[in-house]
Scaffold this active site. Structure first.
Site, mmCIF file in Angstrom:
data_model
loop_
_atom_site.group_PDB
_atom_site.id
_atom_site.type_symbol
_atom_site.label_atom_id
_atom_site.label_comp_id
_atom_site.label_asym_id
_atom_site.label_seq_id
_atom_site.Cartn_x
_atom_site.Cartn_y
_atom_site.Cartn_z
ATOM 1 N N THR A 108 -44.062 -3.581 15.246
ATOM 2 C CA THR A 108 -44.103 -4.990 15.665
ATOM 3 C C THR A 108 -43.305 -5.895 14.731
ATOM 4 O O THR A 108 -43.039 -7.045 15.064
ATOM 5 C CB THR A 108 -45.557 -5.500 15.663
ATOM 6 N N ASP A 200 -31.796 -1.985 2.371
ATOM 7 C CA ASP A 200 -33.203 -2.224 2.043
ATOM 8 C C ASP A 200 -33.303 -2.599 0.565
ATOM 9 O O ASP A 200 -33.058 -1.766 -0.320
ATOM 10 C CB ASP A 200 -34.014 -0.952 2.330
ATOM 11 N N ASP A 203 -35.725 -0.467 -1.652
ATOM 12 C CA ASP A 203 -35.189 0.866 -1.948
ATOM 13 C C ASP A 203 -34.065 0.783 -2.983
ATOM 14 O O ASP A 203 -33.947 1.645 -3.857
ATOM 15 C CB ASP A 203 -34.659 1.526 -0.681
HETATM 16 N N1 URA Z 1 -35.601 -6.262 4.132
HETATM 17 C C1 URA Z 1 -34.597 -5.647 3.468
HETATM 18 O O1 URA Z 1 -34.826 -5.066 2.416
HETATM 19 N N2 URA Z 1 -33.363 -5.676 3.979
HETATM 20 C C2 URA Z 1 -33.054 -6.292 5.126
HETATM 21 O O2 URA Z 1 -31.892 -6.306 5.541
HETATM 22 C C3 URA Z 1 -34.117 -6.940 5.808
HETATM 23 C C4 URA Z 1 -35.360 -6.910 5.294
#
Ligand code: URA
Length: 209
Positions: A108, A200, A203
């Site tokens: 979601t 991300d 990460d």
């Molecule tokens: N969260 C992230 O780490 N990267 C994105 O592009 C969007 C949300």
């Protein structure tokens, strides 16, 4: 876009470009985010309240200005917010710190809270919420909603990157909360990632991919 502050200082932009490169190492990504966060702290604290204290210079006594860092709360949205928090604390070491744990439901894309810990007396404090990516805006909206229950003096939101969708969602829910960002990218994709973005952020900060 009112209430959006684009931090377009060349130092910020240069470092952000280096962070976007897909082959930037975890080490350099984290170091660059740390450096940008210090520069962003400089901008977002520009209007912080100050007070006069008496100081004795080697020549005479004077009234000089200081900030009351203890009145400031940096609120990190876990886990990626930690990447901004460290740099900001370097320049405002007296700030208090709060944490909000939110994860994105992958189906979601809504925010689910799993942790919330703030300093006491929030009604006397100015809050700066930090999260590198303002993407769907769902986490930011949920975090600010929770913080407003504690009635702080003010709330600002600082991110590294955002997109038109994230800004729109945030401004619809919290038009009173200014957004500070280093870039407004083109769009959000169907998985909730910012394009062109930087991937991300969590990460890349923690090397978990
Ligand atoms: N969260 C992230 O780490 N990267 C994105 O592009 C969007 C949300």
């Amino acid at each position: 876009m009112s209430n959006v502050h684009l931090l377009d200082h060349p130092l910020v932009q240069h470092k952000l470009t280096l962070m976007r490169r897909k082959d930037a190492s975890t080490n350099s990504f984290r170091r660059l985010l740390n450096e940008i966060s210090m520069l962003m702290a400089y901008e977002v604290t520009r209007d912080m309240p100050m007070q006069d204290i008496e100081v004795e210079t080697p020549l005479e006594t004077m009234q000089a200005k200081v900030i009351d860092g203890k009145k400031l709360v940096l609120v990190s949205i876990l886990r990626a917010g930690t990447g901004i928090l460290d740099g900001m604390l370097t320049v405002v070491p007296g700030a208090r710190v709060g944490h909000i744990g939110l994860y994105r439901d992958p189906k979601t894309l809504t925010a689910v809270e799993y942790y919330f810990k703030m300093p006491g007396e929030m009604e006397n404090r100015d809050v700066i919420v930090v999260d590198p990516m303002l993407a769907t805006g769902n986490s930011a909206v949920a975090a600010v909603e929770r913080l407003k229950e504690l009635n702080p003096k003010s709330i600002k939101f600082v991110c590294l990157l955002t997109c038109p969708e994230g800004i729109a969602t945030m401004q619809k829910a919290h038009p009173d909360v200014p957004i500070y960002t280093a870039a407004i990218d083109r769009e959000l994709n169907s998985h909730g990632y910012i394009l062109p973005g930087l991937g991300d952020a969590g990460d890349r900060i923690f090397g978990t991919k």
